[in-house]
Design a protein around this motif. Structure first.
Motif, short mmCIF file in Angstrom:
data_model
loop_
_atom_site.label_atom_id
_atom_site.label_comp_id
_atom_site.label_asym_id
_atom_site.label_seq_id
_atom_site.Cartn_x
_atom_site.Cartn_y
_atom_site.Cartn_z
N ASP A 86 35.40 47.91 -73.50
CA ASP A 86 34.07 48.32 -73.04
C ASP A 86 34.19 49.07 -71.71
OD1 ASP A 86 32.84 47.01 -75.14
OD2 ASP A 86 32.86 45.10 -74.06
N ILE A 87 35.21 48.66 -70.92
CA ILE A 87 35.33 49.19 -69.55
C ILE A 87 36.72 49.80 -69.37
CG2 ILE A 87 35.26 48.61 -67.09
CD1 ILE A 87 33.80 45.97 -67.98
N LEU A 88 36.77 51.01 -68.79
CA LEU A 88 38.04 51.60 -68.39
C LEU A 88 38.04 51.73 -66.87
CD1 LEU A 88 39.13 54.62 -70.64
CD2 LEU A 88 40.18 52.39 -70.48
N VAL A 89 39.11 51.22 -66.25
CA VAL A 89 39.27 51.40 -64.81
C VAL A 89 40.30 52.51 -64.63
CG1 VAL A 89 39.95 50.32 -62.64
CG2 VAL A 89 38.71 48.98 -64.36
N LEU A 90 39.84 53.66 -64.14
CA LEU A 90 40.70 54.85 -64.04
C LEU A 90 41.08 55.07 -62.59
CD1 LEU A 90 38.03 56.13 -66.19
CD2 LEU A 90 40.26 56.90 -66.94
N ASP A 91 42.35 54.82 -62.28
CA ASP A 91 42.82 54.95 -60.89
C ASP A 91 43.49 56.31 -60.71
OD1 ASP A 91 43.70 54.63 -58.34
OD2 ASP A 91 44.90 52.84 -58.70
N GLU A 92 42.79 57.26 -60.10
CA GLU A 92 43.33 58.62 -59.89
C GLU A 92 43.86 59.19 -61.21
OE1 GLU A 92 42.91 60.18 -57.23
OE2 GLU A 92 43.12 58.90 -55.49
N ALA A 93 43.07 59.03 -62.29
CA ALA A 93 43.59 59.36 -63.62
C ALA A 93 43.80 60.85 -63.85
CB ALA A 93 42.67 58.80 -64.69
N VAL A 94 43.20 61.72 -63.02
CA VAL A 94 43.39 63.16 -63.26
C VAL A 94 43.92 63.89 -62.04
CG1 VAL A 94 41.64 63.35 -65.08
CG2 VAL A 94 40.95 63.64 -62.71
N SER A 95 44.33 63.13 -61.00
CA SER A 95 44.68 63.81 -59.74
C SER A 95 45.95 64.65 -59.86
CB SER A 95 44.83 62.80 -58.62
OG SER A 95 45.89 61.93 -58.90
N ALA A 96 46.84 64.31 -60.80
CA ALA A 96 48.10 65.04 -60.87
C ALA A 96 48.08 66.17 -61.91
CB ALA A 96 49.23 64.08 -61.20
N LEU A 97 46.88 66.48 -62.44
CA LEU A 97 46.82 67.43 -63.56
C LEU A 97 46.34 68.80 -63.12
CD1 LEU A 97 45.12 65.10 -66.21
CD2 LEU A 97 47.54 65.36 -65.71
N ASP A 98 46.81 69.85 -63.82
CA ASP A 98 46.30 71.19 -63.52
C ASP A 98 44.88 71.32 -64.06
OD1 ASP A 98 46.32 72.43 -66.31
OD2 ASP A 98 48.38 71.73 -66.13
N VAL A 99 44.15 72.35 -63.60
CA VAL A 99 42.71 72.39 -63.89
C VAL A 99 42.36 72.40 -65.37
CG1 VAL A 99 41.77 73.29 -61.75
CG2 VAL A 99 42.66 74.89 -63.42
N LEU A 100 43.14 73.10 -66.20
CA LEU A 100 42.77 73.15 -67.61
C LEU A 100 42.98 71.79 -68.28
CD1 LEU A 100 44.04 76.65 -68.77
CD2 LEU A 100 41.69 75.88 -68.56
N VAL A 101 44.12 71.16 -67.98
CA VAL A 101 44.39 69.84 -68.57
C VAL A 101 43.40 68.83 -67.99
CG1 VAL A 101 46.09 68.02 -68.86
CG2 VAL A 101 46.81 70.39 -68.92
N GLN A 102 43.14 68.95 -66.68
CA GLN A 102 42.18 68.06 -66.02
C GLN A 102 40.81 68.19 -66.69
OE1 GLN A 102 40.53 69.04 -62.02
NE2 GLN A 102 41.79 67.34 -61.35
N ALA A 103 40.42 69.44 -66.93
CA ALA A 103 39.14 69.68 -67.57
C ALA A 103 39.11 69.07 -68.97
CB ALA A 103 38.89 71.19 -67.66
#
Length: 565
Positions: free
Chosen positions: A471-488
């Motif tokens: 039910d709950i996801l705890v996302l710790d800096e889950a996209v900080s290391a990604l380039d903009v397209l992958v991050q998007a």
């Protein structure tokens, strides 16, 4: 600025593999870097950004080799140069700040020892005292405080941002003429990022150091670099003055990159917003924002209730004594079902400590955490085990959180195995379903983490987090290391999953532009305390605290209009 380039690359080709089976990854790259100039190379994961600059300094990994072309450094040919000659150039004349601070510092040596080692290797100081003084100076320049104490510490005692600063210090130790900075600030929060980048800029102007940024942050590229090189699939597709390219991109790929860049102008990717169907299509933040303006997110009852939460760590001092360090004090917030709450703040502000306590990986020193109305402190070990099915983490560092000895299929199936869900066949079916859900090809199931790009690894981490249908996801800096397209794509994916599965997110990040895209409400943290708490729009449009205003002001490229027309 001199009219002669210090670095001139012509028709550079690089291939990986053996003579029989060779895979060309760079297909004839040409560019120049002039003294004192700042150049940014942008593009998605795997476009060849890092490979280009690693080829320049002969640091290609594994079977990588230059197959054609020329690299001239101050008129001297570097392709085919002897190892010893290259080593005198590397470090002294061309510095490198590598991308991943987790794996580029030796865990068994103190930070001070590693900085001193670099200073000795580059012949910057001789006597022990002189080497030590230079090491202190280098770390202070890189923006670390309390350096004498920090030098005795080991990498695991440093936050990601501090490790990154130590690497920047080592890269700049010899005052090189060119500094290659490979994603130098992706692990840093915006205020520290600004300090480090201001420092780099100051050095560039004082010493005439040229800087090549390899980055996925278009705001940073626009704000800090005069020249921009856009790479796609091993080719340069566009290059020229940064602001001009970002405001009037010509190549379709550059247009996609600019459209995907989260910025302060972005709005929440709503749980009801219509998103582009395929992750390969252009992910246009502005279009999503317009859609979202028409729809409202449905929010349910409180799911996570945190009340007056505190965490104290005893820190050892000399003579067997210890002192208390308050990592978190008096934190109170609620996350409702189907909602995304973002915890933002600088490195060391206590965000990840709260995440660990919510995930039951750390015990609170004071206060209570209720999940689904139940006090987690009073739960039996059996209830806690059950709770883990509904509460899953996606960690910051996909390098460290995926077991290198497990292939991707087994990694994703692991939670199902631990919780005894289904038989082997049904687990395998669920694993393939999850790979589809996070837009990864099914044949990746037999591959290992080291064979995947950073973006692919992060999606595997999301897939593993979703395996038990939590039910709950705890996302710790889950996209900080990604380039903009992958991050998007990952943010798009998270919004879509929230819409389909009614997920609740506790999202920890230092990237405020991403917060604007993903969060309904924001808690701003400073030194272990929540200093501001409001809806995302309120925090961005009318911040109350000086600290929040500083965080917003520090976002790279905040004042630069990006355009796709």
């Amino acid at each position: 600025m001199s009219d002669q380039p210090i670095l001139s690359v012509r028709d550079l080709k690089v291939a990986f593999g053996t003579k029989k089976v060779s895979n060309e990854v760079l297909h004839g790259i040409s560019f120049d870097v002039y003294p004192g100039e700042t150049v940014a190379i942008v593009g998605e994961s795997g476009s060849g950004k890092s490979t280009t600059m690693h080829a320049v300094i002969n640091l290609l990994p594994g079977t990588g080799k230059i197959t054609d072309g020329s690299v001239q450094w101050e008129g001297r040919e570097l392709v085919g140069i002897g190892r010893r000659d290259m080593e005198t150039i590397r470090g002294r004349e061309i510095g490198l700040v590598p991308q991943d601070p987790m794996s580029n510092l030796n865990p068994v040596w103190s930070i001070g020892f590693q900085v001193e080692e670099a200073i000795r290797a580059n012949g910057l100081a001789s006597g022990r005292k002189e080497v030590r003084e230079r090491a202190v100076e280098v770390l202070q320049q890189a923006g670390l405080t309390d350096v004498e104490k920090r030098m005795k510490q080991y990498p695991h005692q440093f936050s990601g941002g501090m490790k990154q600063r130590a690497l920047i210090g080592i890269g700049l130790a010899a005052s090189p003429q060119l500094l290659i900075a490979d994603e130098p600030t992706s692990a840093l929060d915006v205020t520290v990022q600004r300090v480090v980048l201001d420092h780099l800029e100051k050095l560039t102007s004082e010493l005439g150091t040229a800087v090549v940024f390899i980055t996925h942050d278009l705001g940073l590229a626009a704000e800090r670099a005069e020249k921009l090189i856009v790479m796609y699939k091993g080719n340069i597709v566009e290059s020229g003055p940064s602001k001009e390219i970002l405001q009037h991109p010509r190549h379709p790929y550059t247009k996609r990159l600019v459209a995907a860049a989260p910025s302060l102008a972005s709005r929440r990717i709503g749980a009801d917003a219509t998103l582009p169907a395929a992750p390969t299509s252009a992910f246009d933040v502005a279009a999503i924002a317009e859609e979202n303006a028409k729809s409202k997110v449905t929010i349910g009852e409180p799911l996570i209730e945190v009340d007056n939460l505190g965490k104290i760590y005893p820190i050892r001092k000399g003579n067997f004594g210890s002192e208390d360090f308050h990592a978190v004090s008096g934190a109170t917030f609620t996350v409702n079902r189907g909602e995304t709450l973002a915890l933002v703040g600088e490195s060391g502000s206590g965000k990840s400590t709260i995440a660990k306590m919510v995930l039951q990986l750390e015990k609170p020193s004071s206060g209570t955490i209720r999940i689904g109305g139940e006090d987690t402190a009073k739960m039996s070990s059996k209830s806690l085990f059950e709770l883990r099915r509904t509460l899953q983490p996606v960690f910051q560092d996909p390098y460290g959180s995926l077991d290198p000895l497990y292939n991707i299929g087994n990694t994703i199936m692991e939670p199902l195995k631990i919780h005894n869900v289904g038989d082997q066949a049904s687990r395998r079916a669920r694993m393939y379903e999850l790979l589809d859900q996070v837009s990864l090809p099914r044949d990746l199931a037999t591959r290992y983490p080291n064979e995947l790009s950073g973006g692919q690894r992060q999606r595997v981490a999301v897939a593993r987090g979703l395996a038990l249908k939590p039910d709950i996801l705890v996302l710790d800096e889950a996209v900080s290391a990604l380039d903009v397209l992958v991050q998007a794509q990952v943010l798009d994916l998270l919004a879509e999953l929230q819409r389909e599965l009614g997920l609740t997110y506790l999202f920890i990040t230092h990237d405020l532009a991403v917060v604007r895209l993903i969060a309904d409400r924001v808690c701003v943290m400073q030194q272990g305390k929540i200093v501001e708490q409001a809806s995302t729009d309120e925090v961005f449009e009318n911040p109350q605290e000086e600290y929040t205003k500083n965080l917003l002001a520090a976002i790279p490229g905040a004042g630069i209009e990006l355009g796709v027309n």
